[in-house]
Design a protein around this motif. Sequence first.
Motif, PDB file in Angstrom:
ATOM      1  N   PRO A   1       3.869  -2.254  13.078  1.00 52.66           N
ATOM      2  CA  PRO A   1       4.439  -3.618  13.123  1.00 52.66           C
ATOM      3  C   PRO A   1       4.534  -4.300  11.771  1.00 52.66           C
ATOM      4  CG  PRO A   1       2.774  -3.301  14.836  1.00 52.66           C
ATOM      5  CD  PRO A   1       2.670  -2.135  13.913  1.00 52.66           C
ATOM      6  N   ILE A   2       3.652  -3.935  10.827  1.00 51.66           N
ATOM      7  CA  ILE A   2       3.645  -4.616   9.521  1.00 51.66           C
ATOM      8  C   ILE A   2       4.071  -3.683   8.391  1.00 51.66           C
ATOM      9  CG2 ILE A   2       1.868  -6.233  10.269  1.00 51.66           C
ATOM     10  CD1 ILE A   2      -0.147  -4.599   8.612  1.00 51.66           C
ATOM     11  N   GLY A   3       4.649  -2.545   8.716  1.00 47.23           N
ATOM     12  CA  GLY A   3       5.004  -1.564   7.703  1.00 47.23           C
ATOM     13  C   GLY A   3       6.123  -1.997   6.780  1.00 47.23           C
ATOM     14  N   GLY A   4       6.884  -3.024   7.152  1.00 48.10           N
ATOM     15  CA  GLY A   4       7.965  -3.507   6.313  1.00 48.10           C
ATOM     16  C   GLY A   4       7.666  -4.840   5.666  1.00 48.10           C
ATOM     17  N   ILE A   5       6.377  -5.219   5.638  1.00 41.61           N
ATOM     18  CA  ILE A   5       5.993  -6.535   5.142  1.00 41.61           C
ATOM     19  C   ILE A   5       4.998  -6.391   3.991  1.00 41.61           C
ATOM     20  CG2 ILE A   5       5.041  -8.787   5.773  1.00 41.61           C
ATOM     21  CD1 ILE A   5       5.642  -8.116   8.682  1.00 41.61           C
TER      22      ILE A   5
ATOM     23  N   LYS B   1      -2.478  10.486   3.193  1.00 40.20           N
ATOM     24  CA  LYS B   1      -1.442  11.102   4.010  1.00 40.20           C
ATOM     25  C   LYS B   1      -2.039  11.534   5.355  1.00 40.20           C
ATOM     26  CE  LYS B   1       2.657  13.724   2.638  1.00 40.20           C
ATOM     27  NZ  LYS B   1       3.179  14.748   1.705  1.00 40.20           N
ATOM     28  N   TYR B   2      -1.394  11.112   6.429  1.00 40.82           N
ATOM     29  CA  TYR B   2      -1.841  11.409   7.793  1.00 40.82           C
ATOM     30  C   TYR B   2      -3.215  10.809   8.086  1.00 40.82           C
ATOM     31  CZ  TYR B   2       2.006  14.656   7.304  1.00 40.82           C
ATOM     32  OH  TYR B   2       3.242  15.196   7.053  1.00 40.82           O
ATOM     33  N   ASP B   3      -3.380   9.551   7.684  1.00 39.17           N
ATOM     34  CA  ASP B   3      -4.609   8.848   8.037  1.00 39.17           C
ATOM     35  C   ASP B   3      -4.276   7.801   9.091  1.00 39.17           C
ATOM     36  OD1 ASP B   3      -3.235   6.918   6.632  1.00 39.17           O
ATOM     37  OD2 ASP B   3      -4.938   6.304   5.395  1.00 39.17           O
ATOM     38  N   CYS B   4      -5.036   6.730   9.138  1.00 34.99           N
ATOM     39  CA  CYS B   4      -4.807   5.699  10.152  1.00 34.99           C
ATOM     40  C   CYS B   4      -3.531   4.907   9.889  1.00 34.99           C
ATOM     41  CB  CYS B   4      -6.003   4.760  10.254  1.00 34.99           C
ATOM     42  SG  CYS B   4      -6.627   4.176   8.665  1.00 34.99           S
ATOM     43  N   SER B   5      -2.853   5.179   8.758  1.00 33.54           N
ATOM     44  CA  SER B   5      -1.538   4.568   8.551  1.00 33.54           C
ATOM     45  C   SER B   5      -0.458   5.329   9.315  1.00 33.54           C
ATOM     46  CB  SER B   5      -1.195   4.549   7.056  1.00 33.54           C
ATOM     47  OG  SER B   5      -1.045   5.864   6.561  1.00 33.54           O
ATOM     48  N   SER B   6      -0.764   6.543   9.753  1.00 33.03           N
ATOM     49  CA  SER B   6       0.173   7.330  10.546  1.00 33.03           C
ATOM     50  C   SER B   6       0.024   6.950  12.016  1.00 33.03           C
ATOM     51  CB  SER B   6      -0.099   8.831  10.368  1.00 33.03           C
ATOM     52  OG  SER B   6       0.117   9.225   9.037  1.00 33.03           O
TER      53      SER B   6
ATOM     54  N   GLU C   1       0.825  -1.206   0.000  1.00 35.11           N
ATOM     55  CA  GLU C   1       0.000   0.000   0.000  1.00 35.11           C
ATOM     56  C   GLU C   1       0.860   1.255   0.000  1.00 35.11           C
ATOM     57  OE1 GLU C   1      -3.692  -2.069   2.478  1.00 35.11           O
ATOM     58  OE2 GLU C   1      -2.107  -0.967   3.517  1.00 35.11           O
ATOM     59  N   ALA C   2       1.976   1.208   0.730  1.00 31.70           N
ATOM     60  CA  ALA C   2       2.882   2.346   0.765  1.00 31.70           C
ATOM     61  C   ALA C   2       3.549   2.555  -0.594  1.00 31.70           C
ATOM     62  CB  ALA C   2       3.942   2.140   1.849  1.00 31.70           C
ATOM     63  N   LEU C   3       4.014   1.480  -1.201  1.00 30.36           N
ATOM     64  CA  LEU C   3       4.703   1.565  -2.486  1.00 30.36           C
ATOM     65  C   LEU C   3       3.791   2.110  -3.575  1.00 30.36           C
ATOM     66  CD1 LEU C   3       7.356   0.852  -4.000  1.00 30.36           C
ATOM     67  CD2 LEU C   3       6.325  -1.357  -4.517  1.00 30.36           C
ATOM     68  N   ARG C   4       2.569   1.656  -3.603  1.00 30.82           N
ATOM     69  CA  ARG C   4       1.588   2.104  -4.592  1.00 30.82           C
ATOM     70  C   ARG C   4       1.035   3.489  -4.242  1.00 30.82           C
ATOM     71  NH1 ARG C   4      -2.234   4.143  -6.457  1.00 30.82           N
ATOM     72  NH2 ARG C   4      -3.797   3.332  -7.899  1.00 30.82           N
ATOM     73  N   GLY C   5       1.191   3.904  -2.974  1.00 33.75           N
ATOM     74  CA  GLY C   5       0.607   5.165  -2.525  1.00 33.75           C
ATOM     75  C   GLY C   5      -0.865   5.031  -2.226  1.00 33.75           C
TER      76      GLY C   5
ATOM     77  N   TYR D   1      -2.585  -7.357  -5.613  1.00 37.75           N
ATOM     78  CA  TYR D   1      -1.516  -7.333  -4.617  1.00 37.75           C
ATOM     79  C   TYR D   1      -0.363  -8.248  -5.028  1.00 37.75           C
ATOM     80  CZ  TYR D   1      -3.901  -4.493  -1.113  1.00 37.75           C
ATOM     81  OH  TYR D   1      -4.479  -3.460  -0.436  1.00 37.75           O
ATOM     82  N   LYS D   2      -0.700  -9.313  -5.728  1.00 36.75           N
ATOM     83  CA  LYS D   2       0.356 -10.213  -6.207  1.00 36.75           C
ATOM     84  C   LYS D   2       1.252  -9.498  -7.212  1.00 36.75           C
ATOM     85  CE  LYS D   2       1.058 -14.829  -8.176  1.00 36.75           C
ATOM     86  NZ  LYS D   2       0.387 -16.056  -8.683  1.00 36.75           N
ATOM     87  N   GLU D   3       0.630  -8.771  -8.144  1.00 41.97           N
ATOM     88  CA  GLU D   3       1.411  -7.994  -9.113  1.00 41.97           C
ATOM     89  C   GLU D   3       2.225  -6.917  -8.411  1.00 41.97           C
ATOM     90  OE1 GLU D   3      -1.631  -8.314 -12.967  1.00 41.97           O
ATOM     91  OE2 GLU D   3      -1.722  -6.606 -11.581  1.00 41.97           O
ATOM     92  N   LEU D   4       1.610  -6.259  -7.447  1.00 41.45           N
ATOM     93  CA  LEU D   4       2.280  -5.183  -6.722  1.00 41.45           C
ATOM     94  C   LEU D   4       3.500  -5.690  -5.967  1.00 41.45           C
ATOM     95  CD1 LEU D   4       2.280  -2.242  -6.042  1.00 41.45           C
ATOM     96  CD2 LEU D   4       0.478  -2.633  -4.365  1.00 41.45           C
ATOM     97  N   SER D   5       3.390  -6.882  -5.419  1.00 42.24           N
ATOM     98  CA  SER D   5       4.531  -7.476  -4.718  1.00 42.24           C
ATOM     99  C   SER D   5       5.697  -7.722  -5.666  1.00 42.24           C
ATOM    100  CB  SER D   5       4.106  -8.791  -4.056  1.00 42.24           C
ATOM    101  OG  SER D   5       5.182  -9.383  -3.364  1.00 42.24           O
ATOM    102  N   VAL D   6       5.386  -8.164  -6.890  1.00 41.56           N
ATOM    103  CA  VAL D   6       6.432  -8.389  -7.898  1.00 41.56           C
ATOM    104  C   VAL D   6       7.070  -7.060  -8.300  1.00 41.56           C
ATOM    105  CG1 VAL D   6       6.896  -9.199 -10.245  1.00 41.56           C
ATOM    106  CG2 VAL D   6       5.358 -10.488  -8.757  1.00 41.56           C
ATOM    107  N   PHE D   7       6.243  -6.047  -8.522  1.00 44.79           N
ATOM    108  CA  PHE D   7       6.772  -4.725  -8.856  1.00 44.79           C
ATOM    109  C   PHE D   7       7.735  -4.230  -7.780  1.00 44.79           C
ATOM    110  CE2 PHE D   7       2.519  -3.842 -11.172  1.00 44.79           C
ATOM    111  CZ  PHE D   7       3.025  -4.369 -12.351  1.00 44.79           C
ATOM    112  N   GLY D   8       7.315  -4.394  -6.513  1.00 44.95           N
ATOM    113  CA  GLY D   8       8.118  -3.899  -5.402  1.00 44.95           C
ATOM    114  C   GLY D   8       9.465  -4.583  -5.296  1.00 44.95           C
TER     115      GLY D   8
END
Length: 350
Positions: free
Chosen positions: A164-168, A154-159, A146-150, A221-228
């Motif tokens: 704990p899962i921000g690097g996964i 900005k400044y929502d509940c992701s802030s 979600e972070a990579l795709r944007g 999400y599978k495609e996004l993971s490959v892109f990342g």
Amino acid sequence: MIVESVNRGDTQVLADIRKIVGDCEYVPIDPKQLCNTILVTCYMGTENSSAETKARAAELANQIGSYHHGIVIDTAISAILGIFQQVTKLTPRFKVQGGSPRENLALQNVQARLRMVIAYLFAQLMLWVRGRPGGLLVLGSGNVDEALRGYLTKYDCSSADINPIGGIAKNDLKKFLLYFRRKHGISALSGILEAPPTAELEPLQAGQLAQLDEVDMGMTYKELSVFGRLRKQNCSGPFTMFCRLVHMWDHCTPKEVADKVKHFYRCYAINRHKMTILTPSCHAETYSPDDNRFDHRPFLYNHSWKWQFAAIDEQVKRLKEEKPSRPHKTAPKVLAKPRYMPFSSVISSE
């Protein structure tokens, strides 16, 4: 793990947990009781939230033992929109109600940002409510994809204070949840894993979900993971990524691969600025796009990617002209990059 260590007589673990809960005599009895002591969870629903998601949140909270509340935040949303309407004499509408894309996005963002405000309010005062000293940290819930795709506000509940899962990545996170469900018997995770990913920020249709993450993002999400992984681990830009994926994705034509890569990189460039305010995370993988502490690439890009996209188009044209039986193993021709005057040549010898 904590309760087991305490039961084995580990005095350091006991001292640490007493310091965390602010009680020098506290002894954890079982994992659920400990979870109820240190973890507060809150489902912040709106008129756009489904009953199924609310039920899944409550079931999971009950099984892990967290101190849980299910609240409705429509009153706060209406108050914010009321201020806007008072000033502008205009009422924004969702897309399904005839509103423009700007109105639709703004109405979604208000909901998301208010959740951050409410989360911090609860974090500061819930221990006061429970008659205990101190405050709580706010945990974020956005993942790498979600972070990579944007695909976040900005400044929502992701802030939050820590994520704990921000690097996964999403797919890796699902694998972990499957493992955790089997190991600890948390059956509530089954429904969560089977549920379609959705932000639930747009109106429901006949009580059913009308918004799905993968439809909104224009990619799975599978495609996004490959892109990342290709972007970070293989240092791939648009053209290099296309040249790799055109051979990896046999189910797509070169044109389809090109369109997917271009769409990803447009979204990546437009939303890259969001990476500068990501919540600190534990980086367990090397594909993290966390700009501040992990990925030091620029955060401002030209979203048109003129040279790279032109190179992709040229390669698609070449592949289309080739005979189907011809293997695609020839090295792709790369367009000549624009020439720049060396920095040394603009410096006077004086």
